[in-house]
Design an enzyme around this catalytic site. Sequence first.
Site, PDB file in Angstrom:
ATOM      1  N   HIS A  66       6.137  42.703  34.698  1.00  0.00           N
ATOM      2  CA  HIS A  66       6.197  41.514  33.827  1.00  0.00           C
ATOM      3  C   HIS A  66       6.885  41.813  32.503  1.00  0.00           C
ATOM      4  CE1 HIS A  66       3.384  39.755  36.601  1.00  0.00           C
ATOM      5  NE2 HIS A  66       2.548  40.749  36.407  1.00  0.00           N
ATOM      6  N   HIS A  91       4.134  45.519  24.214  1.00  0.00           N
ATOM      7  CA  HIS A  91       5.098  45.080  25.215  1.00  0.00           C
ATOM      8  C   HIS A  91       6.034  44.081  24.550  1.00  0.00           C
ATOM      9  CE1 HIS A  91       1.823  42.152  25.257  1.00  0.00           C
ATOM     10  NE2 HIS A  91       2.817  41.296  25.379  1.00  0.00           N
ATOM     11  N   HIS A  93       8.844  40.527  24.960  1.00  0.00           N
ATOM     12  CA  HIS A  93       9.271  39.305  25.654  1.00  0.00           C
ATOM     13  C   HIS A  93      10.713  39.029  25.222  1.00  0.00           C
ATOM     14  CE1 HIS A  93       5.083  38.192  26.734  1.00  0.00           C
ATOM     15  NE2 HIS A  93       4.794  38.809  25.600  1.00  0.00           N
ATOM     16  N   HIS A 117       4.688  42.385  21.072  1.00  0.00           N
ATOM     17  CA  HIS A 117       3.249  42.167  20.916  1.00  0.00           C
ATOM     18  C   HIS A 117       2.528  43.500  20.956  1.00  0.00           C
ATOM     19  CE1 HIS A 117       3.738  37.829  22.513  1.00  0.00           C
ATOM     20  NE2 HIS A 117       3.892  37.892  21.194  1.00  0.00           N
ATOM     21  N   THR A 198      -0.897  35.259  26.697  1.00  0.00           N
ATOM     22  CA  THR A 198       0.174  34.346  27.127  1.00  0.00           C
ATOM     23  C   THR A 198       0.580  34.617  28.572  1.00  0.00           C
ATOM     24  OG1 THR A 198       2.004  35.767  26.462  1.00  0.00           O
ATOM     25  CG2 THR A 198       1.096  34.259  24.783  1.00  0.00           C
ATOM     26  N   THR A 199      -0.169  35.529  29.225  1.00  0.00           N
ATOM     27  CA  THR A 199       0.018  35.763  30.654  1.00  0.00           C
ATOM     28  C   THR A 199      -1.324  35.564  31.344  1.00  0.00           C
ATOM     29  OG1 THR A 199      -0.544  38.089  30.435  1.00  0.00           O
ATOM     30  CG2 THR A 199       1.801  37.515  30.324  1.00  0.00           C
TER      31      THR A 199
HETATM   32  N1  LIG Z   1       1.456  38.225  25.468  1.00  0.00           N
HETATM   33  S1  LIG Z   1       0.070  38.939  25.633  1.00  0.00           S
HETATM   34  O1  LIG Z   1      -0.164  39.802  24.471  1.00  0.00           O
HETATM   35  O2  LIG Z   1      -0.966  37.950  25.848  1.00  0.00           O
HETATM   36  C1  LIG Z   1       0.144  39.996  27.032  1.00  0.00           C
HETATM   37  C2  LIG Z   1       1.247  40.025  27.863  1.00  0.00           C
HETATM   38  F1  LIG Z   1       2.278  39.185  27.701  1.00  0.00           F
HETATM   39  C3  LIG Z   1       1.334  40.960  28.886  1.00  0.00           C
HETATM   40  F2  LIG Z   1       2.435  40.974  29.691  1.00  0.00           F
HETATM   41  C4  LIG Z   1       0.330  41.856  29.104  1.00  0.00           C
HETATM   42  S2  LIG Z   1       0.536  43.054  30.355  1.00  0.00           S
HETATM   43  O3  LIG Z   1      -0.618  43.877  30.439  1.00  0.00           O
HETATM   44  O4  LIG Z   1       1.743  43.782  29.994  1.00  0.00           O
HETATM   45  C5  LIG Z   1       0.854  42.291  31.902  1.00  0.00           C
HETATM   46  C6  LIG Z   1      -0.103  41.206  32.193  1.00  0.00           C
HETATM   47  O5  LIG Z   1      -1.406  41.464  31.792  1.00  0.00           O
HETATM   48  C7  LIG Z   1      -0.819  41.816  28.310  1.00  0.00           C
HETATM   49  N2  LIG Z   1      -1.840  42.706  28.602  1.00  0.00           N
HETATM   50  C8  LIG Z   1      -3.116  42.714  27.965  1.00  0.00           C
HETATM   51  C9  LIG Z   1      -4.008  41.576  28.458  1.00  0.00           C
HETATM   52  C10 LIG Z   1      -5.368  42.194  28.777  1.00  0.00           C
HETATM   53  C11 LIG Z   1      -5.129  43.667  28.774  1.00  0.00           C
HETATM   54  C12 LIG Z   1      -5.954  44.703  29.164  1.00  0.00           C
HETATM   55  C13 LIG Z   1      -5.477  46.017  29.066  1.00  0.00           C
HETATM   56  C14 LIG Z   1      -4.197  46.274  28.591  1.00  0.00           C
HETATM   57  C15 LIG Z   1      -3.360  45.231  28.211  1.00  0.00           C
HETATM   58  C16 LIG Z   1      -3.880  43.955  28.304  1.00  0.00           C
HETATM   59  C17 LIG Z   1      -0.885  40.883  27.260  1.00  0.00           C
HETATM   60  F3  LIG Z   1      -1.957  40.842  26.441  1.00  0.00           F
HETATM   61 ZN   LIG Z   2       2.972  39.338  24.914  1.00  0.00          ZN
END
Ligand SMILES: NS(=O)(=O)c1c(F)c(F)c(S(=O)(=O)CCO)c(N[C@H]2CCc3ccccc32)c1F
Ligand SMILES: [Zn+2]
Length: 263
Positions: A66, A91, A93, A117, A198-199
Amino acid sequence: GYSWAYSGAHGEKTWPTNYGFCGGVYQSPLDFHENILQYDSSLRPIKLFGYDVATAESFTVSNNGHSVSVTLVPTMKIEIEPFHYTASQLHLHWGHKNNPKGSEHCIEGRRFPAEVHVVHYNSDKYTDITKATEAADGLAVLGILIEVGSFNPSFENILSHLNSIKYKDQSIQIAGFNVQELFPKRLDEYFRYEGSLTTPPCNPSVLWTVFRNPVLISEAQLFALETTLYCTDRNSSEPIQMTNNYRQLQAHGDRLVSVSFRE
Ligand SMILES: NS(=O)(=O)c1c(F)c(F)c(S(=O)(=O)CCO)c(N[C@H]2CCc3ccccc32)c1F
Ligand SMILES: [Zn+2]
């Protein structure tokens, strides 16, 4: 969990089918436009602790299908009074080379080329990010808008490795670096609101802080981000390029967005 994507059969309109929160309230991202902004003089500068990570330490840079994600070290923390939050990962976008506008948050309807982010969880209240993600006050994500300008050596810590993680589930180790170098200078000027991941699973558990001032990367650096990665793994017979990995703007509902700056 169920597979989801930013387009096609599992695009964002289908997310609420398998992830109830995605069709719920307090969703992100938002557009920061004049008539929903409210100055809040109590908003303090964001404090970073342990962000200058020694080169002896290492981060894992991954393609998770993603985004490009960088797993951070738990000595990195932020303070948003009265709580401390421990860093989990960062990460990005972004958009597409033919439409290089892929930030998630927008300002006065303007979408920026990209957005970083940095995901943290409330480590004063929760033992790990999984528990924190389940709690309405569990997460704090810092958003950094990206604009095109001069070459940014600090972003090379991440972008110079994209060719090694072209496919889903590929990852590599990189040396620690000062992650604060990715941030704008002014940590006292930001937008603040209650929102969500946002995911999927779109948990409404995020205290969002989006800095007012963008950081600059070069045209070539943005092009590398837009053209290198795939959502699919190395063996896939139908490779899908990782582009436009941003969610559409969500309804504000009755939410206002606080701003820490006056003019
Ligand atoms: N735009 S965002 O900040 O809402 C956001 C993302 F856009 C995104 F892509 C991810 S991810 O982990 O790379 C892939 C899908 O979870 C996370 N991951 C987070 C969500 C929960 C979690 C738990 C452990 C590590 C990372 C995350 C995320 F918080
Ligand atoms: Zn994000």
